[in-house]
Design a protein around this motif. Structure first.
Motif, short mmCIF file in Angstrom:
data_model
loop_
_atom_site.label_atom_id
_atom_site.label_comp_id
_atom_site.label_asym_id
_atom_site.label_seq_id
_atom_site.Cartn_x
_atom_site.Cartn_y
_atom_site.Cartn_z
N TRP A 69 59.70 83.03 128.57
CA TRP A 69 60.75 82.97 127.53
C TRP A 69 62.11 83.19 128.19
CZ3 TRP A 69 64.06 87.13 126.35
CH2 TRP A 69 64.96 86.87 125.32
N ARG A 105 57.82 84.35 120.16
CA ARG A 105 56.52 83.96 119.59
C ARG A 105 56.07 82.61 120.13
NH1 ARG A 105 58.83 85.99 114.24
NH2 ARG A 105 57.90 88.08 113.97
N GLN A 106 56.98 81.66 120.23
CA GLN A 106 56.62 80.35 120.78
C GLN A 106 56.18 80.46 122.23
OE1 GLN A 106 60.20 78.08 120.04
NE2 GLN A 106 59.64 77.58 117.94
N ARG A 149 61.71 84.14 117.21
CA ARG A 149 61.07 82.82 117.19
C ARG A 149 60.79 82.34 118.61
NH1 ARG A 149 64.37 80.80 114.07
NH2 ARG A 149 65.82 79.81 115.54
N ARG A 154 52.65 82.10 122.42
CA ARG A 154 51.56 81.18 122.06
C ARG A 154 51.32 80.15 123.15
NH1 ARG A 154 53.87 81.64 116.74
NH2 ARG A 154 55.15 79.78 117.13
#
Length: 560
Positions: A354, A345-346, A342, A349
């Motif tokens: 990260w 992916r955030q 999760r 985008r």
């Protein structure tokens, strides 16, 4: 600038135009000054002024083209002085007198001239002396070069501010122009040191015509074929012979005669290569592991690379292929992997870095950090590192323990207990859930200390804390309130039930036998929080109940 002006700018032109400098020669005698000017320059398309240096730079006459250029009538121009139209003002007069002293010939001078509407134009003035009517005058041919100057300034600013080296060469390979970035890259101080140098000096270490393979250099092939060469990884050489890596682009320069040269732009890759080398050294020196993962447009995520250090970090066999899902999955819990996916992916985008902490199945803590890079196919490539932070997490836990607990007894300290009471008060306010607050004090603690010593006193505090903790629910809390005082929080409880629990605790403490042979008892004050009552008010009621228990003989429970 009017490139079709027919005024002759060469030295000697003034004397030829003025009939050898005499108004009497050439049939001009008897003509007024305007007639002379019209006769001499009736076919000239450039603005022309006739100026008298002896009369403070007065404008004697002007041709119609000059009147149109400056925006004045011809009569109005005759009433002005040169300093009325020159931005230098009267500071132009010394230069004017210097020009008037020349004997034959004239040379171009650049000035800023002000027009009738207040605008300013860049002009190039061809000025030289002539004799007319017994006076020495200045004949000035004006060329508007504003557009030329603006183009020169734009090109100069463009070349000076780009972060790549730019140089031009003619068909013979001679350097015709060069920008400051290229001057610096080649190890020189001024462009004059490079102009007319042969480009081969910077393309080849020894051979003047070919690269290491014996083939013509791409720059020369551009001059021959007219086909641009783009983004070539190459090597250039500074003036002292040292090499430096570049990314090079070469494009042909054309005019009506065809290809007349080549413009070469290059980006010095020295710092980029050094950063790459440093990154490689850093990756090899990292205490953790390097990894790479791909996030596809459809949401699919897969690991594509792990360095060898990852096996030890994750507690798997050294030769295990961690890019295989069956090998990687057991490293962490299902919830842990879901959190990692999760987060990636955030970050993908949003295009941000990260970072996440993970606990492995082997009990180690790992910090992951990765930079996303979007590819042309829409996928996001993560390049990152994994660091072992197990020791740091242990230290954090120790610090958190120290910040929340009393170091002597191990129960909560006063600050953490007050947070818990605030949380219970919020639950009461929002959901109507009751809570009980109790304060207790070890009876005659000073006398116990004086009789048995401070070590025995510390033991007594630990015995009380342990006894209370062992007999409470997980939802309840006990804290050292200060000195020999303790505080209890009983959640989801009413006062009658709490009185029974507290009295049982009081009796259990009194039943403990100390190693020193002494006995301890506690006095307790207890109260139930009321709806709308603030915490300070409740504490005051409970404290009063504690003092009541002490006054009534100690070793007892009193309710507020």
């Amino acid at each position: 600038m009017d490139g079709k002006a027919s005024a002759d700018p060469r030295p000697g032109a003034f004397s030829r135009l003025a009939g050898n400098g005499s108004a009497a020669s050439g049939g001009l005698e008897g003509m007024d000054e305007a007639g002379v000017l019209d006769a001499l320059f009736s076919t000239n398309a450039a603005p022309i002024l006739l100026i008298d240096p002896g009369r403070d730079g007065a404008i004697v006459d002007a041709n119609p083209r000059a009147a149109a250029f400056y925006g004045y009538s011809r009569d109005r121009l005759r009433s002005l002085h040169v300093w009325d139209i020159n931005q230098l003002g009267r500071a132009i007069l010394p230069a004017m007198r210097e020009i008037a002293s020349w004997e034959g010939g004239h040379y171009p001078q650049r000035f800023h001239h002000r027009l009738a509407d207040g605008s300013v134009r860049d002009v190039q003035v061809y000025a030289g002396p002539i004799r007319f009517g017994g006076r020495k005058l200045l004949l000035c041919i004006i060329h508007d070069i504003t557009a030329v100057i603006e183009a020169e300034q734009f090109n100069r600013l463009l070349l000076e501010n780009v972060q790549v080296g730019v140089c031009g060469i003619d068909r013979s390979g001679a350097v015709t122009f060069v920008n400051p970035t290229a001057v610096c890259a080649f190890g020189f101080r001024h462009e004059s040191e490079l102009i007319r140098s042969h480009i081969a000096r910077f393309l080849f270490p020894n051979s003047p015509g070919a690269d290491g393979s014996g083939m013509p250099h791409p720059v020369f092939r551009v001059a021959e074929t007219g086909q641009a060469a783009r983004d070539i990884e190459a090597t250039l050489y500074r003036g002292d012979g040292t090499a430096f890596p570049v990314r090079l682009t070469a494009s042909p320069i054309r005019n009506n005669d065809g290809i007349v040269g080549v413009v070469v732009s290059f980006f010095d890759l020295t710092e980029e290569r050094e950063r790459e080398a440093q990154a490689s050294d850093l990756a090899n020196a990292l205490p953790g592991a390097v990894f790479q993962a791909e996030l596809h447009p459809g949401g699919g995520l897969r690991a594509t690379y792990f360095s060898t250090a990852a096996a030890s970090l994750f507690g798997v066999q050294p030769d295990a292929d961690l890019t295989v899902p069956q090998t990687l999955a057991p490293v962490m819990t299902v919830k842990g992997w879901a959190r990692v996916r999760r987060g990636l992916r955030q970050a993908g985008r949003a295009g941000r870095v990260w970072e996440g902490e993970m606990e492995t199945a082997g009990g180690r803590w790992v910090l992951g950090r990765a930079q996303p890079r979007r590819r042309s196919d829409g996928a996001v490539l993560f390049n990152g590192v994994l660091l072992d932070i197990t020791d740091r997490k242990g230290l954090e836990a120790d610090l958190q323990q120290a910040a929340m607990h009393d170091p002597l007894t191990g129960v909560w300290n006063r600050r953490r207990f007050q947070q818990a009471v605030s949380e219970a008060a919020a639950r009461l306010e929002r959901y109507g859930r009751p809570y009980i607050l109790a304060l207790m004090d070890i009876d005659h603690f000073k006398r116990f200390n004086d009789t048995h010593g401070h070590q025995a006193g510390d033991d007594a505090l630990r015995v009380v804390a342990t006894t209370l903790s062992d007999r409470l629910r997980r939802s309840d809390a006990v804290a050292r309130w200060g000195g020999e005082e303790f505080a209890l929080l009983l959640t989801e409880a009413d006062l009658p039930a709490a009185l029974g629990v507290l009295d049982a605790l009081r009796r259990r403490v009194g039943a403990q036998r100390m190693e020193c042979g002494g006995a301890i008892t506690i006095s307790i004050g207890v109260g139930q929080a009321k709806a709308g009552e603030d915490i300070d008010s409740l504490l005051q009621r409970v404290d009063a109940a504690l003092y009541k228990a002490k006054a009534a003989g100690r070793n007892r429970v009193e309710q507020a």
